[in-house]
Enzyme design. Structure first.
Site, PDB file in Angstrom:
ATOM      1  N   GLU A 154      47.715  32.852  13.653  1.00  0.00           N
ATOM      2  CA  GLU A 154      46.227  32.459  13.517  1.00  0.00           C
ATOM      3  C   GLU A 154      46.167  30.775  14.030  1.00  0.00           C
ATOM      4  OE1 GLU A 154      43.987  34.223  12.954  1.00  0.00           O
ATOM      5  OE2 GLU A 154      44.676  35.837  11.546  1.00  0.00           O
ATOM      6  N   ASN A 169      44.551  29.765  17.644  1.00  0.00           N
ATOM      7  CA  ASN A 169      43.265  29.068  17.572  1.00  0.00           C
ATOM      8  C   ASN A 169      43.790  27.852  18.600  1.00  0.00           C
ATOM      9  OD1 ASN A 169      41.757  30.245  15.858  1.00  0.00           O
ATOM     10  ND2 ASN A 169      42.591  28.929  14.017  1.00  0.00           N
ATOM     11  N   ARG A 171      35.782  37.695  18.234  1.00  0.00           N
ATOM     12  CA  ARG A 171      36.666  37.117  17.173  1.00  0.00           C
ATOM     13  C   ARG A 171      35.884  37.729  15.888  1.00  0.00           C
ATOM     14  NH1 ARG A 171      40.869  36.689  18.814  1.00  0.00           N
ATOM     15  NH2 ARG A 171      41.466  35.241  16.936  1.00  0.00           N
TER      16      ARG A 171
END
Lengths: 154, 114
Positions: free
Chosen positions: A56, A60, A114
């Protein structure tokens, strides 16, 4: 070698990697962290949670930090008393409103399909999550996860 | 490819495979959409048996297909979801909108009812 260097920092085991901000490196990043943490004898569940949280943070950095353009992502991983600390850092655009970014289902890029669950997943899968960021100054995500309980008298 | 596709009586069955992260999801999303067009977006089963890793990008893929199928008044189901995937699905709230079945047969039967 006789060492008068900072013994505190040296007594921790650590590793550092840096790589190009490209989506094909997401898998490399989480697998590298998992391979380093394997020495702590984690459960399969702990390892999956850590890999997911790292994935993650790196995703990002690539999507939001560098907006899928060129850049460098750095990871530092440190083991201390049964706890692993993973720092994921980029020199990208930064986050203006961290509280807003932490809201479940929030996404700054709705056009990308997303889920908006990245930070929620990170918060659930590690014990401590610190996000240090400002617009134009990049983002530093610090995650800590306890793998083994502290031993008595240790 | 991180998936295998087949069609059973107007139902599109997608067997997802390997690690579903941002990189992989970007590659397979359009292909699933193209295949969905063949069944007019009416019935989709996503089998997770072969999934060894998933993060929020994979959740985005599942949610995106749910939106796409339900906007065509179609039905969708998940099946063969392992424990770590189940945890992710629970966390995301997907389980409140998409049913999960133990095997493909039951998932196919569910999306065919209508």
């Amino acid at each position: 070698m006789a060492s008068k260097l900072n013994s505190d920092a040296l007594s921790d085991n650590y590793m550092r990697i840096q790589f190009a901000s490209r989506s094909e490196n997401e898998s490399f990043a989480r697998v590298a962290v998992a391979a380093f943490v394997a020495q702590m004898d984690p459960t399969v569940e702990q390892l999956t949670e850590l890999k997911t949280a790292v994935s993650e943070a790196v995703t990002n950095a690539i999507i939001h930090g560098y907006e899928e353009g060129p850049g460098e992502v750095r990871i530092e991983c440190r083991i201390r008393d049964g706890t692993v600390e993973v720092v994921v850092e980029d020199d990208g655009v930064g986050i203006a409103d961290i509280e807003q970014a932490r809201q479940p289902m929030y996404t700054s890029r709705p056009e990308l399909e997303r889920s908006g669950m990245g930070l929620t997943i990170m918060e659930s899968f590690v014990d401590e999550l610190i996000i240090d960021s400002a617009p134009g100054r990049g983002t530093r995500v610090i995650m800590r996860k306890t793998i083994a309980p502290k031993r008595e008298g240790h | 490819m991180a998936m295998e596709v087949h069609k059973v009586d107007g139902v599109l069955v997608v067997r997802l495979q390997g690690e579903l992260d941002h990189h992989v999801v970007e590659q397979i999303r359009d292909e699933i959409e193209r295949e969905l067009a063949w069944v007019r977006h009416r019935a989709l089963v996503l089998s997770c048996r072969g999934v060894s890793f998933m993060d929020s990008s994979g959740l985005g893929l599942v949610l995106g297909r749910y939106r796409s199928v339900s906007s065509h008044r179609g039905r969708m189901a998940l099946c063969e979801v392992g424990p770590s995937l189940m945890k992710l699905f629970e966390l995301s709230g997907i389980l409140k909108i998409v049913p999960v079945f133990p095997d493909e047969e039951q998932a196919i039967a569910h999306v065919k009812e209508a």
